[in-house]
Write a protein that holds these residues in place. Structure first.
Motif, short mmCIF file in Angstrom:
data_model
loop_
_atom_site.label_atom_id
_atom_site.label_comp_id
_atom_site.label_asym_id
_atom_site.label_seq_id
_atom_site.Cartn_x
_atom_site.Cartn_y
_atom_site.Cartn_z
N PRO A 188 13.24 20.34 -6.58
CA PRO A 188 13.54 18.92 -6.81
C PRO A 188 14.19 18.28 -5.59
O PRO A 188 14.79 18.95 -4.75
CB PRO A 188 14.51 18.96 -8.00
CG PRO A 188 14.24 20.26 -8.67
CD PRO A 188 13.88 21.21 -7.58
N GLY A 189 14.05 16.97 -5.51
CA GLY A 189 14.62 16.22 -4.41
C GLY A 189 14.26 14.76 -4.54
O GLY A 189 14.06 14.25 -5.64
N LYS A 190 14.14 14.07 -3.41
CA LYS A 190 13.87 12.64 -3.39
C LYS A 190 12.36 12.40 -3.39
O LYS A 190 11.61 13.07 -2.69
CB LYS A 190 14.49 12.04 -2.12
CG LYS A 190 14.60 10.53 -2.11
CD LYS A 190 15.71 10.04 -3.01
CE LYS A 190 16.08 8.59 -2.78
NZ LYS A 190 16.90 8.38 -1.60
N VAL A 191 11.94 11.41 -4.17
CA VAL A 191 10.54 11.00 -4.24
C VAL A 191 10.47 9.50 -3.99
O VAL A 191 11.26 8.73 -4.56
CB VAL A 191 9.92 11.34 -5.62
CG1 VAL A 191 8.49 10.84 -5.69
CG2 VAL A 191 9.98 12.82 -5.88
N LEU A 250 13.68 14.98 1.05
CA LEU A 250 12.47 14.26 0.67
C LEU A 250 11.41 15.28 0.23
O LEU A 250 11.05 16.19 0.97
CB LEU A 250 11.95 13.44 1.86
CG LEU A 250 10.68 12.62 1.61
CD1 LEU A 250 10.93 11.53 0.57
CD2 LEU A 250 10.17 12.00 2.91
N ARG A 251 10.92 15.11 -0.99
CA ARG A 251 9.96 16.07 -1.55
C ARG A 251 8.58 15.47 -1.85
O ARG A 251 7.61 16.19 -1.99
CB ARG A 251 10.53 16.68 -2.84
CG ARG A 251 11.79 17.49 -2.65
CD ARG A 251 11.51 18.78 -1.90
NE ARG A 251 12.74 19.54 -1.65
CZ ARG A 251 13.40 19.53 -0.52
NH1 ARG A 251 12.94 18.83 0.51
NH2 ARG A 251 14.51 20.22 -0.37
N GLY A 252 8.53 14.14 -2.00
CA GLY A 252 7.25 13.56 -2.37
C GLY A 252 7.10 12.11 -1.96
O GLY A 252 8.09 11.37 -1.89
N LEU A 253 5.84 11.71 -1.69
CA LEU A 253 5.53 10.34 -1.32
C LEU A 253 4.26 9.94 -2.07
O LEU A 253 3.24 10.62 -1.98
CB LEU A 253 5.30 10.25 0.19
CG LEU A 253 5.39 8.87 0.84
CD1 LEU A 253 6.84 8.38 0.82
CD2 LEU A 253 4.88 8.93 2.28
N PHE A 254 4.32 8.83 -2.81
CA PHE A 254 3.15 8.29 -3.50
C PHE A 254 2.69 7.08 -2.72
O PHE A 254 3.31 6.02 -2.78
CB PHE A 254 3.51 7.92 -4.94
CG PHE A 254 2.35 7.33 -5.73
CD1 PHE A 254 1.04 7.62 -5.43
CD2 PHE A 254 2.61 6.48 -6.80
CE1 PHE A 254 -0.01 7.08 -6.15
CE2 PHE A 254 1.57 5.94 -7.54
CZ PHE A 254 0.26 6.24 -7.21
N VAL A 255 1.60 7.23 -1.96
CA VAL A 255 1.06 6.14 -1.15
C VAL A 255 0.08 5.37 -2.02
O VAL A 255 -1.11 5.67 -2.10
CB VAL A 255 0.38 6.67 0.13
CG1 VAL A 255 -0.01 5.50 1.04
CG2 VAL A 255 1.31 7.63 0.86
N ASN A 256 0.60 4.34 -2.69
CA ASN A 256 -0.13 3.61 -3.71
C ASN A 256 -0.65 2.30 -3.13
O ASN A 256 -0.20 1.22 -3.47
CB ASN A 256 0.84 3.35 -4.89
CG ASN A 256 0.19 2.67 -6.05
OD1 ASN A 256 -1.03 2.58 -6.13
ND2 ASN A 256 0.99 2.18 -6.97
N GLY A 257 -1.59 2.42 -2.17
CA GLY A 257 -2.10 1.25 -1.47
C GLY A 257 -2.44 1.64 -0.05
O GLY A 257 -2.59 2.81 0.28
N ARG A 276 5.52 21.40 4.85
CA ARG A 276 5.26 22.17 3.64
C ARG A 276 6.13 21.76 2.46
O ARG A 276 5.80 22.05 1.31
CB ARG A 276 5.48 23.66 3.92
CG ARG A 276 4.40 24.28 4.81
CD ARG A 276 4.77 25.69 5.20
NE ARG A 276 3.74 26.29 6.04
CZ ARG A 276 3.93 27.38 6.79
NH1 ARG A 276 5.13 27.96 6.79
NH2 ARG A 276 2.96 27.87 7.51
N ASN A 277 7.23 21.07 2.74
CA ASN A 277 8.16 20.68 1.67
C ASN A 277 7.92 19.26 1.17
O ASN A 277 8.66 18.79 0.31
CB ASN A 277 9.60 20.82 2.16
CG ASN A 277 10.02 22.27 2.31
OD1 ASN A 277 9.56 23.12 1.56
ND2 ASN A 277 10.87 22.55 3.29
N ILE A 278 6.93 18.56 1.72
CA ILE A 278 6.67 17.17 1.32
C ILE A 278 5.27 17.06 0.73
O ILE A 278 4.28 17.43 1.36
CB ILE A 278 6.80 16.21 2.53
CG1 ILE A 278 8.19 16.30 3.13
CG2 ILE A 278 6.49 14.77 2.09
CD1 ILE A 278 8.37 15.48 4.41
#
Length: 346
Positions: A188-191, A250-257, A276-278
């Motif tokens: 878990p972490g920042k998304v 930082l663990r995740g990025l949702f590029v919605n666009g 590897r952690n993102i």
């Protein structure tokens, strides 16, 4: 063996000799189902005039002019969508379609609305990808009054006069993006969700459903405020570089666009251990996204079908042209495709 005659064709197709003659000489119209029957029979018996019959069938089909207003001519994704639309129109069997595909690089609502109205001067029906705005709605109202149906494509619009919408289930897309991040992150972490504009309904709905899933099923992750990229790769690059420096978890990025090329450029500047952690989830399958998938930098792309979406759009537009006075809005929801590094086609 004698060459099959018109009489032989008439008998094989089960139609009168006069019907075959009418089709061959184009003197009067013949029903499409009858034409197809004659063509099938001509092919079966090796009738010498098969080419002429096919030409007559094309002449007998309805001829339609359809306009498509896209955005940002410099983005490969929009070019791919435009090619898919043109290909679907050329392949359509039950009508002869003349396509007018235009790109609007000025994303202001004034420019989009003006271009839409202008295109409507020489079109039986229109489709548009654009941000939602009252000025665009007014343009759609004007076109509806002229008898030109307008279909929202990819992202829906609030215009009451729009004739239809063809797109994906954006609520499911956002929740699927959240599922991927929560299930594949190392811990878990920042998304962080990114969107191009709050006025794209498809992005706004996906953003809301992304947060909904994370609240319900991944409460140990911290979801940051949504950040605007304004559909620009340079903005996305700067945003992601800043996040990398400020957010060690930082663990995740949702590029919605738009902006995936900028995100990938920043990602490539990182050490492999940090990469590897993102987890990156995007809604794009253009050349840059495909490259990011093959490199393993993108965990999944939730993308619009390049083949199915345009085909469904053409069908909806032609139906609405034939039923211009219908008060109902035709909606066609097309399943989005999920592409991972292991399923990407080359």
């Amino acid at each position: 063996m004698n060459r099959p005659t018109i009489a032989d064709l008439s008998k094989a197709a089960g139609v009168s000799l006069s019907t075959v003659n009418r089709l061959l000489h184009g003197t009067t119209s013949v029903r499409q189902e009858t034409i197809d029957r004659i063509l099938d029979a001509a092919d079966a018996i090796g009738f010498y005039g098969l080419g002429s019959l096919r030409a007559r069938k094309r002449e007998n089909l309805p001829h339609r002019k359809l306009g498509f207003l896209m955005q940002q001519s410099h983005r490969p994704l929009y070019q791919m969508w435009a090619e898919g639309i043109t290909d679907a129109a050329n392949r359509y069997a039950d009508a002869v379609i003349a396509t007018n595909v235009q790109f609007e690089d000025d994303l202001s609502p004034e420019a989009v609305a003006a271009n839409l109205v202008k295109m409507g001067e020489d079109a039986d029906g229109l489709a548009i990808i654009t941000a939602d705005h009252p000025l665009v709605s007014q343009a759609i109202d004007e076109l509806r009054a002229r008898g030109v149906p307008v279909v929202a494509y990819v992202t829906d619009l609030s215009a009451a006069s729009r004739a239809g919408f063809v797109g994906t289930d954006n609520w499911k897309a956002g929740r699927t993006a959240a599922w991927f991040i929560s299930q594949t992150a190392t811990e878990p972490g920042k998304v962080v969700p990114l969107i191009g504009s709050n006025r794209y309904q498809c992005q706004d709905i996906s953003d809301a459903s992304f947060r909904s899933y994370m609240r319900e099923h991944a409460s140990d992750f911290q979801v940051a405020d949504t950040i605007l990229t304004h559909e620009e790769p340079e903005n996305a690059y700067s945003i992601f570089r800043g996040l990398i420096d400020k957010e060690p978890e930082l663990r995740g990025l949702f590029v919605n666009g738009g902006g995936i090329s900028g995100v990938l450029r920043a990602m490539r500047e990182l050490p492999v251990e940090r990469q590897r952690n993102i987890r990156i989830i995007c809604r794009d399958i253009g050349p840059e996204a495909r490259k990011g998938l093959t490199e393993g930098l993108i965990t999944a792309a939730l993308c619009h079908s390049i083949e199915n979406m345009p085909r469904q759009l053409i069908e909806v537009m032609l139906h609405l042209v034939e039923h211009r006075n219908t008060a109902s809005i035709e909606q066609r929801i097309v399943p989005f495709e999920i592409v991972t590094p292991e399923s990407i086609w080359t």
